[in-house]
Enzyme design. Structure first.
Site, PDB file in Angstrom:
ATOM      1  N   ASP A 130      20.858  22.275 -18.365  1.00 55.21           N
ATOM      2  CA  ASP A 130      20.062  23.013 -19.354  1.00 55.21           C
ATOM      3  C   ASP A 130      18.949  22.271 -20.003  1.00 55.21           C
ATOM      4  OD1 ASP A 130      21.861  25.256 -19.098  1.00 55.21           O
ATOM      5  OD2 ASP A 130      23.091  24.773 -20.841  1.00 55.21           O
ATOM      6  N   ARG A 182      15.416  26.963 -13.457  1.00 55.60           N
ATOM      7  CA  ARG A 182      15.684  28.289 -14.210  1.00 55.60           C
ATOM      8  C   ARG A 182      14.314  28.339 -15.442  1.00 55.60           C
ATOM      9  NH1 ARG A 182      19.962  27.548 -18.118  1.00 55.60           N
ATOM     10  NH2 ARG A 182      21.618  28.085 -16.571  1.00 55.60           N
ATOM     11  N   ALA A 187      14.590  28.060 -26.653  1.00 55.08           N
ATOM     12  CA  ALA A 187      15.492  28.279 -28.264  1.00 55.08           C
ATOM     13  C   ALA A 187      15.339  27.481 -29.081  1.00 55.08           C
ATOM     14  CB  ALA A 187      16.992  28.720 -27.773  1.00 55.08           C
TER      15      ALA A 187
HETATM   16  P1  FDA Z   1      12.889  37.371 -26.662  1.00 50.20           P
HETATM   17  O1  FDA Z   1      13.377  36.712 -27.440  1.00 50.20           O
HETATM   18  O2  FDA Z   1      11.531  37.725 -26.642  1.00 50.20           O
HETATM   19  O3  FDA Z   1      13.608  38.797 -26.501  1.00 50.20           O
HETATM   20  C1  FDA Z   1      13.282  39.942 -25.656  1.00 50.20           C
HETATM   21  C2  FDA Z   1      14.368  41.134 -25.960  1.00 50.20           C
HETATM   22  O4  FDA Z   1      15.335  40.698 -25.430  1.00 50.20           O
HETATM   23  C3  FDA Z   1      14.433  41.510 -27.334  1.00 50.20           C
HETATM   24  O5  FDA Z   1      13.506  42.141 -27.841  1.00 50.20           O
HETATM   25  C4  FDA Z   1      15.966  42.103 -27.389  1.00 50.20           C
HETATM   26  O6  FDA Z   1      15.854  43.183 -27.146  1.00 50.20           O
HETATM   27  C5  FDA Z   1      16.457  40.984 -26.252  1.00 50.20           C
HETATM   28  N1  FDA Z   1      17.211  39.864 -26.953  1.00 50.20           N
HETATM   29  C6  FDA Z   1      16.696  38.754 -26.729  1.00 50.20           C
HETATM   30  N2  FDA Z   1      17.647  37.821 -27.293  1.00 50.20           N
HETATM   31  C7  FDA Z   1      18.667  38.400 -27.922  1.00 50.20           C
HETATM   32  C8  FDA Z   1      19.865  38.203 -28.754  1.00 50.20           C
HETATM   33  N3  FDA Z   1      20.188  36.865 -28.911  1.00 50.20           N
HETATM   34  N4  FDA Z   1      20.521  39.367 -29.008  1.00 50.20           N
HETATM   35  C9  FDA Z   1      20.274  40.531 -28.656  1.00 50.20           C
HETATM   36  N5  FDA Z   1      19.107  40.840 -28.084  1.00 50.20           N
HETATM   37  C10 FDA Z   1      18.480  39.843 -27.572  1.00 50.20           C
HETATM   38  N6  FDA Z   1      16.976  28.134 -23.968  1.00 50.20           N
HETATM   39  C11 FDA Z   1      16.647  26.771 -23.921  1.00 50.20           C
HETATM   40  O7  FDA Z   1      15.932  26.167 -24.759  1.00 50.20           O
HETATM   41  N7  FDA Z   1      17.419  25.931 -22.934  1.00 50.20           N
HETATM   42  C12 FDA Z   1      18.035  26.516 -22.008  1.00 50.20           C
HETATM   43  O8  FDA Z   1      18.575  25.663 -21.147  1.00 50.20           O
HETATM   44  C13 FDA Z   1      18.377  28.035 -21.876  1.00 50.20           C
HETATM   45  N8  FDA Z   1      19.085  28.455 -21.141  1.00 50.20           N
HETATM   46  C14 FDA Z   1      19.221  30.027 -20.744  1.00 50.20           C
HETATM   47  C15 FDA Z   1      19.833  30.599 -19.913  1.00 50.20           C
HETATM   48  C16 FDA Z   1      19.882  31.782 -19.789  1.00 50.20           C
HETATM   49  C17 FDA Z   1      20.615  32.809 -18.673  1.00 50.20           C
HETATM   50  C18 FDA Z   1      19.176  32.540 -20.485  1.00 50.20           C
HETATM   51  C19 FDA Z   1      19.089  34.029 -20.555  1.00 50.20           C
HETATM   52  C20 FDA Z   1      18.375  32.031 -21.735  1.00 50.20           C
HETATM   53  C21 FDA Z   1      18.736  30.596 -22.012  1.00 50.20           C
HETATM   54  N9  FDA Z   1      17.875  29.946 -22.985  1.00 50.20           N
HETATM   55  C22 FDA Z   1      17.757  28.628 -22.650  1.00 50.20           C
HETATM   56  C23 FDA Z   1      17.636  30.833 -24.051  1.00 50.20           C
HETATM   57  C24 FDA Z   1      16.107  31.363 -24.037  1.00 50.20           C
HETATM   58  O9  FDA Z   1      15.179  30.248 -24.219  1.00 50.20           O
HETATM   59  C25 FDA Z   1      15.673  32.220 -25.145  1.00 50.20           C
HETATM   60  O10 FDA Z   1      16.023  31.801 -26.503  1.00 50.20           O
HETATM   61  C26 FDA Z   1      16.550  33.591 -24.906  1.00 50.20           C
HETATM   62  O11 FDA Z   1      16.650  34.149 -23.718  1.00 50.20           O
HETATM   63  C27 FDA Z   1      15.771  34.760 -25.710  1.00 50.20           C
HETATM   64  O12 FDA Z   1      14.434  35.157 -25.290  1.00 50.20           O
HETATM   65  P2  FDA Z   1      14.032  36.095 -24.183  1.00 50.20           P
HETATM   66  O13 FDA Z   1      13.654  35.792 -22.871  1.00 50.20           O
HETATM   67  O14 FDA Z   1      15.203  37.121 -24.078  1.00 50.20           O
HETATM   68  O15 FDA Z   1      13.032  36.865 -25.010  1.00 50.20           O
END
Ligand code: FDA
Length: 308
Positions: A130, A182, A187
């Site tokens: 990660d 990935r 985050a």
């Molecule tokens: P965004 O935050 O823009 O969300 C898009 C939409 O997704 C939202 O409008 C909502 O509908 C839905 N959504 C997103 N998060 C949600 C939540 N918590 N609850 C409910 N709905 C939600 N980060 C990192 O820094 N290091 C890492 O190694 C990883 N590893 C990782 C693995 C996997 C498999 C995933 C899916 C994510 C990560 N992340 C991560 C986290 C990533 O960086 C990010 O913070 C989250 O995936 C949220 O971003 P989105 O791409 O979903 O978009």
């Protein structure tokens, strides 16, 4: 503002000690965390596998402060690999370098990481590093590119965060090395000289990096719940004739289960990140920071349950 406050709180261990003793918070965490033990996580993976979804298991925990803790985290990761093999699960493992002592002793961390990867190789299971906060990005990529990827090839992968300004250059290096990546948005709380402060720029960067990875990457993982980006990926896959076994979508446990199932029905590969363990507080706070509406949603659900 609320996002920044939640991310700030995610880094305060004293608050975790207070919150952990609170039953309500523990219940809140169960939406995003598959329990506190490997058994509960394995049960969650079995359910996902039955629904056509693969998994990546993560035993929660970040920055350890001693060699003993790092060694214990290493043994846990090896135990997860053994259990996946014993139960014949469709799953692999995600780990954080700081769990293995990255901030205590880099050489020890490398040795620990190699123990995990050796076991992964014996069991034919993939392990993903990660990506943590930007203080670790350079060192993580250096270790990955100079030592781990040359030794373990496609058995090990890394993560790129589209929010970081440096990521386009990093993706170029990883593409040149044919490494497994990935792609996520990122985050962690980062300063504006390191990460794009505007979400629109993070999303634009994601779209650009995703296109490169889908076209030239080595089995990239498109990790997002963002429907617009997923739709964009699908358009590219369709127009360029990219086969469905050349990449996978990834999502987090408990987030957009409807979308996970929709993608499976459409014939895409979907993997869900399944975190478990007692150290769930920073992870939960990061999930709440992504979507503060979750706080209201979860409290509402708990209220409904308690008044039923
Ligand atoms: P965004 O935050 O823009 O969300 C898009 C939409 O997704 C939202 O409008 C909502 O509908 C839905 N959504 C997103 N998060 C949600 C939540 N918590 N609850 C409910 N709905 C939600 N980060 C990192 O820094 N290091 C890492 O190694 C990883 N590893 C990782 C693995 C996997 C498999 C995933 C899916 C994510 C990560 N992340 C991560 C986290 C990533 O960086 C990010 O913070 C989250 O995936 C949220 O971003 P989105 O791409 O979903 O978009």
């Amino acid at each position: 503002m609320l996002r920044a406050s939640l991310l700030y709180l995610s880094e305060r261990p004293a608050i975790f000690r207070f919150i952990k003793s609170n039953g309500l918070a523990r219940k809140l965490s169960s939406r995003f965390v598959a329990g506190e033990t490997l058994d509960t996580a394995i049960a969650a993976v079995r359910e996902l596998n039955a629904a056509g979804v693969t998994a990546t298991l993560d035993c929660l925990g970040e920055s350890v402060h001693s060699a003993e803790e790092a060694s214990a985290a290493t043994a846990t990761a090896i135990g997860i690999l053994d259990r996946i093999a014993a139960e014949k699960l469709q799953a692999n493992v995600s780990v954080k370098l700081t769990q293995f002592g990255f901030d205590v002793d880099a050489a020890l961390c490398t040795a620990n990481m190699r123990r995990v990867l050796d076991r992964g190789r014996e069991l034919d299971t993939f392990v993903r590093l990660d990506m943590e906060s930007s203080q670790h990005t350079q060192r993580t990529l250096d270790l990955f590119l100079s030592e781990l990827h040359p030794s373990y090839g496609d058995r090990v992968g890394v993560v790129i965060q589209s929010m970081l300004r440096r990521s386009a250059a990093d993706v170029d290096r990883l593409l040149a090395a044919k490494a497994r990546v990935r792609l996520c948005k990122g985050a962690y709380k980062e300063p504006p000289d390191v990460a794009f402060p505007d979400k629109a720029d993070v999303d634009r960067s994601y779209a650009e990096l995703m296109e490169l990875l889908l076209e030239r990457g080595n089995y990239p993982a498109i990790a997002t719940h963002d429907e617009r980006l997923i739709a964009r990926a699908k358009r590219q896959i369709w127009s360029k004739g990219i086969e469905h076994d050349k990449f996978e979508f990834q999502m987090l446990y408990g987030v957009r289960r409807d979308l996970q199932q929709e993608l499976v029905k459409e014939g895409y590969r979907v993997r869900v990140y399944v975190p478990f363990g007692t150290q769930w507080y920073p992870y939960l706070m990061r999930r709440l920071a992504e979507r503060p509406a979750n706080i209201a949603f979860m409290v509402g659900n708990l209220w409904k349950e308690s008044t039923r």
